[in-house]
Motif scaffolding. Structure first.
Motif, PDB file in Angstrom:
ATOM      1  N   PRO A  94       0.828  -1.211   0.000  1.00  0.00           N
ATOM      2  CA  PRO A  94       0.000   0.000   0.000  1.00  0.00           C
ATOM      3  C   PRO A  94       0.861   1.260   0.000  1.00  0.00           C
ATOM      4  CG  PRO A  94      -0.790  -1.559   1.652  1.00  0.00           C
ATOM      5  CD  PRO A  94       0.512  -2.088   1.151  1.00  0.00           C
ATOM      6  N   SER A  95       0.384   2.301  -0.661  1.00  0.00           N
ATOM      7  CA  SER A  95       1.154   3.549  -0.760  1.00  0.00           C
ATOM      8  C   SER A  95       1.255   4.272   0.582  1.00  0.00           C
ATOM      9  CB  SER A  95       0.529   4.476  -1.811  1.00  0.00           C
ATOM     10  OG  SER A  95      -0.818   4.744  -1.491  1.00  0.00           O
ATOM     11  N   SER A  96       0.293   4.020   1.473  1.00  0.00           N
ATOM     12  CA  SER A  96       0.349   4.592   2.830  1.00  0.00           C
ATOM     13  C   SER A  96       0.189   3.463   3.830  1.00  0.00           C
ATOM     14  CB  SER A  96      -0.788   5.597   3.053  1.00  0.00           C
ATOM     15  OG  SER A  96      -0.743   6.614   2.087  1.00  0.00           O
ATOM     16  N   PRO A  97       0.893   3.507   4.967  1.00  0.00           N
ATOM     17  CA  PRO A  97       0.787   2.412   5.936  1.00  0.00           C
ATOM     18  C   PRO A  97      -0.608   2.338   6.567  1.00  0.00           C
ATOM     19  CG  PRO A  97       2.113   4.216   6.818  1.00  0.00           C
ATOM     20  CD  PRO A  97       1.844   4.551   5.387  1.00  0.00           C
ATOM     21  N   THR A  98      -1.032   1.122   6.878  1.00  0.00           N
ATOM     22  CA  THR A  98      -2.315   0.915   7.554  1.00  0.00           C
ATOM     23  C   THR A  98      -2.182   1.313   9.017  1.00  0.00           C
ATOM     24  OG1 THR A  98      -2.844  -0.911   6.056  1.00  0.00           O
ATOM     25  CG2 THR A  98      -4.060  -0.827   8.144  1.00  0.00           C
ATOM     26  N   PRO A  99      -3.093   2.150   9.520  1.00  0.00           N
ATOM     27  CA  PRO A  99      -3.017   2.559  10.938  1.00  0.00           C
ATOM     28  C   PRO A  99      -3.079   1.348  11.870  1.00  0.00           C
ATOM     29  CG  PRO A  99      -4.657   3.877   9.748  1.00  0.00           C
ATOM     30  CD  PRO A  99      -4.225   2.785   8.818  1.00  0.00           C
ATOM     31  N   ASP A 100      -2.422   1.442  13.007  1.00  0.00           N
ATOM     32  CA  ASP A 100      -2.336   0.319  13.953  1.00  0.00           C
ATOM     33  C   ASP A 100      -3.708  -0.225  14.353  1.00  0.00           C
ATOM     34  OD1 ASP A 100       0.376   0.406  13.904  1.00  0.00           O
ATOM     35  OD2 ASP A 100       0.620   1.498  15.789  1.00  0.00           O
ATOM     36  N   HIS A 101      -4.696   0.661  14.524  1.00  0.00           N
ATOM     37  CA  HIS A 101      -6.004   0.191  15.019  1.00  0.00           C
ATOM     38  C   HIS A 101      -6.775  -0.607  13.959  1.00  0.00           C
ATOM     39  CE1 HIS A 101      -7.294   3.853  12.909  1.00  0.00           C
ATOM     40  NE2 HIS A 101      -8.517   3.333  12.898  1.00  0.00           N
ATOM     41  N   LEU A 102      -6.250  -0.643  12.721  1.00  0.00           N
ATOM     42  CA  LEU A 102      -6.916  -1.420  11.662  1.00  0.00           C
ATOM     43  C   LEU A 102      -6.136  -2.694  11.299  1.00  0.00           C
ATOM     44  CD1 LEU A 102      -7.977   1.470   9.212  1.00  0.00           C
ATOM     45  CD2 LEU A 102      -9.400   0.290  10.897  1.00  0.00           C
ATOM     46  N   CYS A 103      -5.132  -3.031  12.095  1.00  0.00           N
ATOM     47  CA  CYS A 103      -4.255  -4.148  11.721  1.00  0.00           C
ATOM     48  C   CYS A 103      -4.921  -5.518  11.835  1.00  0.00           C
ATOM     49  CB  CYS A 103      -2.975  -4.127  12.562  1.00  0.00           C
ATOM     50  SG  CYS A 103      -1.831  -2.877  11.950  1.00  0.00           S
ATOM     51  N   HIS A 104      -5.993  -5.591  12.602  1.00  0.00           N
ATOM     52  CA  HIS A 104      -6.690  -6.878  12.779  1.00  0.00           C
ATOM     53  C   HIS A 104      -8.043  -6.789  12.080  1.00  0.00           C
ATOM     54  CE1 HIS A 104      -7.602 -10.629  15.064  1.00  0.00           C
ATOM     55  NE2 HIS A 104      -8.847 -10.185  14.949  1.00  0.00           N
ATOM     56  N   TYR A 105      -8.150  -7.436  10.916  1.00  0.00           N
ATOM     57  CA  TYR A 105      -9.420  -7.451  10.180  1.00  0.00           C
ATOM     58  C   TYR A 105     -10.150  -8.758  10.491  1.00  0.00           C
ATOM     59  CZ  TYR A 105     -12.820  -7.570   6.370  1.00  0.00           C
ATOM     60  OH  TYR A 105     -13.988  -7.653   5.640  1.00  0.00           O
ATOM     61  N   GLN A 106     -11.203  -8.649  11.272  1.00  0.00           N
ATOM     62  CA  GLN A 106     -11.936  -9.824  11.747  1.00  0.00           C
ATOM     63  C   GLN A 106     -12.863 -10.375  10.657  1.00  0.00           C
ATOM     64  OE1 GLN A 106     -11.882 -11.445  14.964  1.00  0.00           O
ATOM     65  NE2 GLN A 106     -12.912 -12.892  13.609  1.00  0.00           N
ATOM     66  N   PHE A 107     -12.782 -11.680  10.428  1.00  0.00           N
ATOM     67  CA  PHE A 107     -13.739 -12.320   9.517  1.00  0.00           C
ATOM     68  C   PHE A 107     -15.131 -12.283  10.118  1.00  0.00           C
ATOM     69  CE2 PHE A 107     -10.720 -15.447   7.144  1.00  0.00           C
ATOM     70  CZ  PHE A 107     -10.371 -14.424   6.278  1.00  0.00           C
ATOM     71  N   SER A 108     -16.132 -12.121   9.285  1.00  0.00           N
ATOM     72  CA  SER A 108     -17.517 -12.316   9.710  1.00  0.00           C
ATOM     73  C   SER A 108     -17.818 -13.810   9.702  1.00  0.00           C
ATOM     74  CB  SER A 108     -18.468 -11.600   8.756  1.00  0.00           C
ATOM     75  OG  SER A 108     -18.550 -12.308   7.524  1.00  0.00           O
ATOM     76  N   PHE A 109     -18.958 -14.175  10.249  1.00  0.00           N
ATOM     77  CA  PHE A 109     -19.389 -15.571  10.206  1.00  0.00           C
ATOM     78  C   PHE A 109     -19.498 -16.054   8.758  1.00  0.00           C
ATOM     79  CE2 PHE A 109     -23.267 -18.283   9.800  1.00  0.00           C
ATOM     80  CZ  PHE A 109     -22.685 -19.456  10.223  1.00  0.00           C
ATOM     81  N   LEU A 110     -19.999 -15.201   7.872  1.00  0.00           N
ATOM     82  CA  LEU A 110     -20.162 -15.601   6.465  1.00  0.00           C
ATOM     83  C   LEU A 110     -18.810 -15.724   5.761  1.00  0.00           C
ATOM     84  CD1 LEU A 110     -23.336 -13.560   5.396  1.00  0.00           C
ATOM     85  CD2 LEU A 110     -23.186 -15.926   6.173  1.00  0.00           C
ATOM     86  N   ASP A 111     -17.809 -14.922   6.192  1.00  0.00           N
ATOM     87  CA  ASP A 111     -16.448 -15.111   5.672  1.00  0.00           C
ATOM     88  C   ASP A 111     -15.895 -16.464   6.120  1.00  0.00           C
ATOM     89  OD1 ASP A 111     -16.377 -12.511   4.553  1.00  0.00           O
ATOM     90  OD2 ASP A 111     -15.590 -11.644   6.403  1.00  0.00           O
ATOM     91  N   GLN A 112     -16.152 -16.805   7.382  1.00  0.00           N
ATOM     92  CA  GLN A 112     -15.612 -18.055   7.934  1.00  0.00           C
ATOM     93  C   GLN A 112     -16.101 -19.278   7.163  1.00  0.00           C
ATOM     94  OE1 GLN A 112     -16.967 -17.196  12.054  1.00  0.00           O
ATOM     95  NE2 GLN A 112     -14.905 -17.819  12.688  1.00  0.00           N
ATOM     96  N   ILE A 113     -17.371 -19.248   6.737  1.00  0.00           N
ATOM     97  CA  ILE A 113     -17.919 -20.438   6.063  1.00  0.00           C
ATOM     98  C   ILE A 113     -17.767 -20.375   4.540  1.00  0.00           C
ATOM     99  CG2 ILE A 113     -19.567 -20.938   7.910  1.00  0.00           C
ATOM    100  CD1 ILE A 113     -21.771 -19.747   6.149  1.00  0.00           C
ATOM    101  N   ALA A 114     -17.184 -19.275   4.030  1.00  0.00           N
ATOM    102  CA  ALA A 114     -16.946 -19.174   2.582  1.00  0.00           C
ATOM    103  C   ALA A 114     -15.839 -20.156   2.192  1.00  0.00           C
ATOM    104  CB  ALA A 114     -16.541 -17.751   2.208  1.00  0.00           C
ATOM    105  N   PRO A 115     -15.913 -20.711   0.990  1.00  0.00           N
ATOM    106  CA  PRO A 115     -14.879 -21.666   0.567  1.00  0.00           C
ATOM    107  C   PRO A 115     -13.535 -20.978   0.383  1.00  0.00           C
ATOM    108  CG  PRO A 115     -16.359 -21.144  -1.259  1.00  0.00           C
ATOM    109  CD  PRO A 115     -16.941 -20.510  -0.045  1.00  0.00           C
ATOM    110  N   GLN A 116     -12.467 -21.685   0.716  1.00  0.00           N
ATOM    111  CA  GLN A 116     -11.120 -21.106   0.574  1.00  0.00           C
ATOM    112  C   GLN A 116     -10.615 -21.348  -0.843  1.00  0.00           C
ATOM    113  OE1 GLN A 116      -8.709 -21.441   3.964  1.00  0.00           O
ATOM    114  NE2 GLN A 116      -6.829 -20.818   2.955  1.00  0.00           N
ATOM    115  N   VAL A 117     -11.269 -20.691  -1.779  1.00  0.00           N
ATOM    116  CA  VAL A 117     -10.853 -20.735  -3.183  1.00  0.00           C
ATOM    117  C   VAL A 117     -10.721 -19.282  -3.643  1.00  0.00           C
ATOM    118  CG1 VAL A 117     -11.974 -22.948  -3.645  1.00  0.00           C
ATOM    119  CG2 VAL A 117     -13.262 -20.824  -3.994  1.00  0.00           C
TER     120      VAL A 117
END
Length: 442
Positions: A19-42
């Motif tokens: 990224p052209s600018s660094p990601t702020p520290d408070h955004l470093c952990h992007y939590q999956f939603s429940f629907l992300d968790q059950i999405a296929p890993q493809v």
């Protein structure tokens, strides 16, 4: 007519784009939603082809640098894409960056591809294997350079982080940044984990059900006039409150030809139709299209009984249309509220469905996804709209993907079936009577 397309691609460079600018520290952990968790890993792929325009086009080095610089900018907005997927739970947004490959296309011209696109060959334009479940990159890009000066941009985004609409939003905003049109950008909103909070999985769920090596994807093109003919044919006998959509019409037709290709070789005469449904419009009030993540679910029809011999085919069309509308209609605001509150229960249902699918108890499934009306041809990076947007082979069997033709009104259907079934399906005379006479369809 164009010769039979055989693609050879040689990767000539690989770079990590941060990224052209660094990601702020408070955004470093992007939590999956429940629907992300059950999405296929493809990976969901997107493949954009551009012809050489001698008057306006830069050389390939300039094109490559332009893409990399604008990609670096767009990754600041879509910061999770530059991180790493961790344990099906979150993305560590550490700005490690994404791989950008440059590849030379050997012994194959852009016109060879455009005249006769073979999905299995198009996989060579992609940066990753689409079913590589060990890969922790959320995104990859490959710039494929033809000797004629034309090029193709292959993009892969992990289904763990994005559904189709989120993917196209990313690509559209990347293109807008590249052509200097930043004023009209609607930035993404990352709040899916608050809408669908993540769950602790106390039961194993296999999102890879249906991935098989024994599959082949073929592309069939239906022009608008043939879709209208089918729409008139199906609508004639039915008293529908709402006119059939193009996708309803074509999915019914493709399903009927799939049944014709499989009914003699399957012991189970039950069929089910699955459609992917965008949940954003099912909220009350509807969610903005800028909400990023996996905000979709699947609707599955009740089992559809197919007569063992004979039977009124037009009647079976009516049955599947009504069944699909009923299943999709159940995904309303009340359904969404239950899904938000009772994710564990939903996971249990999905686990049961996956297990019974493995045991062959659910009947024969055919799944449909549609990219129709998505802004596929808006991907202008500064050199004009793509000449063609296509898809490589699909990851699962018994899956159909619809995409608009460039002219609009028509639909390209990518159909993934077991090889034995495809051999019957692609030579079905009823199917071929509606398919546009393009090279490479049969």
């Amino acid at each position: 007519m164009g010769r039979l397309m055989k693609v050879e691609v040689e990767v000539i460079s690989k770079e990590i784009i941060k990224p052209s600018s660094p990601t702020p520290d408070h955004l470093c952990h992007y939590q999956f939603s429940f629907l992300d968790q059950i999405a296929p890993q493809v990976y969901n792929p997107l493949l954009l082809f551009y012809e050489h325009k001698a008057k306006t086009q830069f050389n390939i080095t300039e094109i490559s640098n332009h893409l990399k610089n604008s990609l670096s900018e767009v990754l600041t907005l879509f910061y999770p894409l530059a991180g790493r997927i961790k344990h099906n739970q979150f993305i560590h947004c550490n700005d490690e960056g994404i791989p950008f490959f440059e590849a030379r296309v050997l012994d194959c011209t852009l016109s060879d591809v455009l005249n006769n696109p073979i999905p299995g060959e198009l996989n060579k334009f992609m940066p990753f294997e689409l079913d590589d479940i060990t890969n922790s990159f959320p995104l990859g890009v490959q710039l494929n350079i033809f000797q004629c000066g034309g090029f193709a941009i292959g993009q892969c985004i992990s289904h763990k982080i994005a559904d189709g609409l989120s993917y196209f939003m990313f690509s559209k905003i990347w293109a807008a940044i590249a052509r200097g049109d930043k004023a009209n950008i609607n930035p993404p909103e990352f709040i899916s984990s608050t809408l669908f909070p993540p769950k602790e999985f106390n039961i194993a769920y296999d999102g890879g059900v249906g991935i098989t090596k024994d599959r082949v994807t073929k592309r069939f093109v239906f022009d608008s006039s043939q879709i209208e003919n089918l729409r008139a044919r199906y609508g004639h006998n039915m008293h529908l409150q709402k006119r059939l959509t193009r996708v309803e019409t074509l999915s019914t037709f493709v399903w009927s030809r799939f049944v014709a290709a499989t009914k003699d070789c399957t012991m189970n005469k039950l069929y089910r139709v699955i459609h992917a449904v965008n949940l954003r419009s099912r909220f009350d009030p509807p969610l903005p299209q800028s909400f990023f993540g996996n905000l979709f679910c699947i609707s599955m029809t009740a089992p559809l009984q197919i007569p063992s011999s004979g039977g009124d085919e037009e009647c079976s069309h009516d049955v599947v249309i009504q069944a699909v509308r009923e299943a999709v209609g159940k995904i309303d605001n009340e359904y969404v509220k239950k899904l938000q509150k009772q994710g564990d229960k939903h996971l249990g249902v999905m686990k049961k469905q996956a297990d019974s699918f493995k045991r062959g108890e659910t009947g024969t499934l055919l799944s449909f996804s549609s990219y129709c009306r998505f802004p596929l041809y808006d991907n202008d990076f500064g050199w004009g709209r793509p000449t063609w947007v296509g898809s490589p082979s699909l990851t699962y069997k018994n899956v159909v993907l619809f995409m608009d033709t460039k002219e609009g009104g028509g639909i390209e259907a990518y159909v993934s079936l077991e090889e034995e079934v495809m051999a019957k399906f692609e030579c079905d005379s009823e199917l071929l009577s509606y398919v546009a006479p393009t090279v490479g369809c049969c």
